[in-house]
Design an enzyme around this catalytic site. Structure first.
Site, short mmCIF file in Angstrom:
data_model
loop_
_atom_site.label_atom_id
_atom_site.label_comp_id
_atom_site.label_asym_id
_atom_site.label_seq_id
_atom_site.Cartn_x
_atom_site.Cartn_y
_atom_site.Cartn_z
N SER A 25 36.57 -12.71 -9.33
CA SER A 25 37.35 -12.02 -8.32
C SER A 25 38.70 -11.62 -8.89
O SER A 25 39.22 -12.26 -9.82
CB SER A 25 37.58 -12.95 -7.12
OG SER A 25 38.51 -12.40 -6.20
N TYR A 36 41.54 -21.14 -4.98
CA TYR A 36 40.60 -20.04 -5.18
C TYR A 36 40.83 -19.40 -6.55
O TYR A 36 39.88 -19.12 -7.29
CB TYR A 36 40.76 -18.99 -4.08
CG TYR A 36 39.75 -17.87 -4.12
CD1 TYR A 36 38.40 -18.12 -3.97
CD2 TYR A 36 40.17 -16.56 -4.30
CE1 TYR A 36 37.47 -17.08 -4.01
CE2 TYR A 36 39.25 -15.51 -4.34
CZ TYR A 36 37.90 -15.77 -4.19
OH TYR A 36 36.98 -14.76 -4.23
#
Length: 321
Positions: free
Chosen positions: A158, A184
């Site tokens: 990501s 994350y």
């Protein structure tokens, strides 16, 4: 003539004219969103897809369209139960695949979780690091022998890797205060570094690995964000876009998001994507600087960091590969 694909390319556009008959592909997270679309696009070209999912009942319902596409093309879909947040489940799933003995041409490590409240996996790891990275680390390494010459691993990463480098000293937030976005970032940087090191270890036998950013897509990945949090995230992205002279952020459709996975797995040249980070169906440029923008942070491709993460991951899961 080589086709040039981009941010708005879809799975069907990327795979137009591609015949995957006889190819066997593992896709994790085959119960929603990108995983389901990835599986559909692949079986529609004749591939035999094994979909891994934590909840088989949910996966069976979600993949009805995948089975219909497989029936029409001559491909197939099989589902296996596998919970990436439990290493016992991961090992059991890997053991079933090894006992079956059938090789894979491609593994697409698609499943993941984003920005949940603090929690721990069944093995005591911070939820995102444990699920997004360590679960896939154990699964992929256990079945690596099933990937033969010409095989490929695609890790879904990501642009969120830009939030933070992986923290090898405190990966489970045992000392630092938990921040869901920093966590994350840790896990997504780990996904990229895992691809870098896996590629280094396996390329001499003809197996390559790449990491891909699918883009921003409205899927179940957003389930932990309130509307206000989602609005704040988009505002921060747009601020960094504006500072870089880029247009405002636009959500991709699910077929556009999954296009990056199938492009890196099937269409792109192995030498072009091996050990690299890709976005919008091309290899991303190394780009430092603050904010969520295109490109990949240098630390996410650092070979020494990738090797150190591998060693730390082996230490955490008590298994050497």
């Amino acid at each position: 003539m080589t086709h040039v694909f981009g941010a708005t390319s879809t799975t069907d556009e990327v795979l137009a004219g591609v015949d995957l008959s006889g190819k066997r592909i593992l896709v994790t997270g085959a119960s929603a969103g990108l995983g389901v679309e990835t599986a559909r696009a692949l079986v529609a070209r004749g591939a035999d897809v094994v979909g891994a999912a934590r909840d088989l009942t949910k996966a069976k319902k979600a993949t009805q369209g995948v089975r219909e596409a497989a029936q029409a093309s001559g491909g197939s879909l099989a589902l296996i139960e596998l919970d990436l947040a439990s290493l016992a489940s991961v090992r059991a799933g890997a053991d079933r695949l090894l006992a079956d003995g059938h090789p894979f041409d491609i593994v697409i490590a698609n499943a993941g979780v984003m920005a949940p409240p603090f929690g721990r996996t069944a093995d005591g790891f911070e939820t995102q690091f444990g699920t997004n990275h360590l679960g896939h680390f154990v699964l992929v390494n256990r079945i690596a022998g099933l990937l033969g010459q010409g095989g490929r691993l695609v890790n879904l990463a990501s642009a969120g890797h830009r939030f933070a480098n992986v923290d090898l000293d405190d990966p489970n937030f045992e000392r630092a205060e938990y921040d869901p976005w920093i966590a994350y970032g840790h896990s997504k940087t780990a996904n990229i570094l895992f691809a870098v090191e896996f590629d280094r270890r396996h390329r001499d036998r003809g197996v390559r690995a790449a990491a891909v950013h699918p883009g921003g897509i409205r899927t179940e990945l957003l389930r932990h964000l309130s509307p206000a949090e989602e609005e704040a995230l988009i505002a921060s992205i747009n601020a960094s876009h504006a500072a870089a002279g880029l247009p405002p952020f636009v959500f991709k459709t699910i077929p556009q998001g999954a296009a990056a996975s199938v492009w890196a797995a099937v269409v792109a040249e192995a030498d072009a994507v091996g050990g690299r980070y890709c976005e919008d169906c091309h290899v991303a440029q190394v780009q430092d600087g603050e904010g969520l923008r295109s490109g990949v942070r240098p630390y996410a491709l650092d070979a020494q960091r990738a090797e150190a993460l591998w060693r730390k991951s082996e230490e955490l899961v008590h298994e050497h590969f």
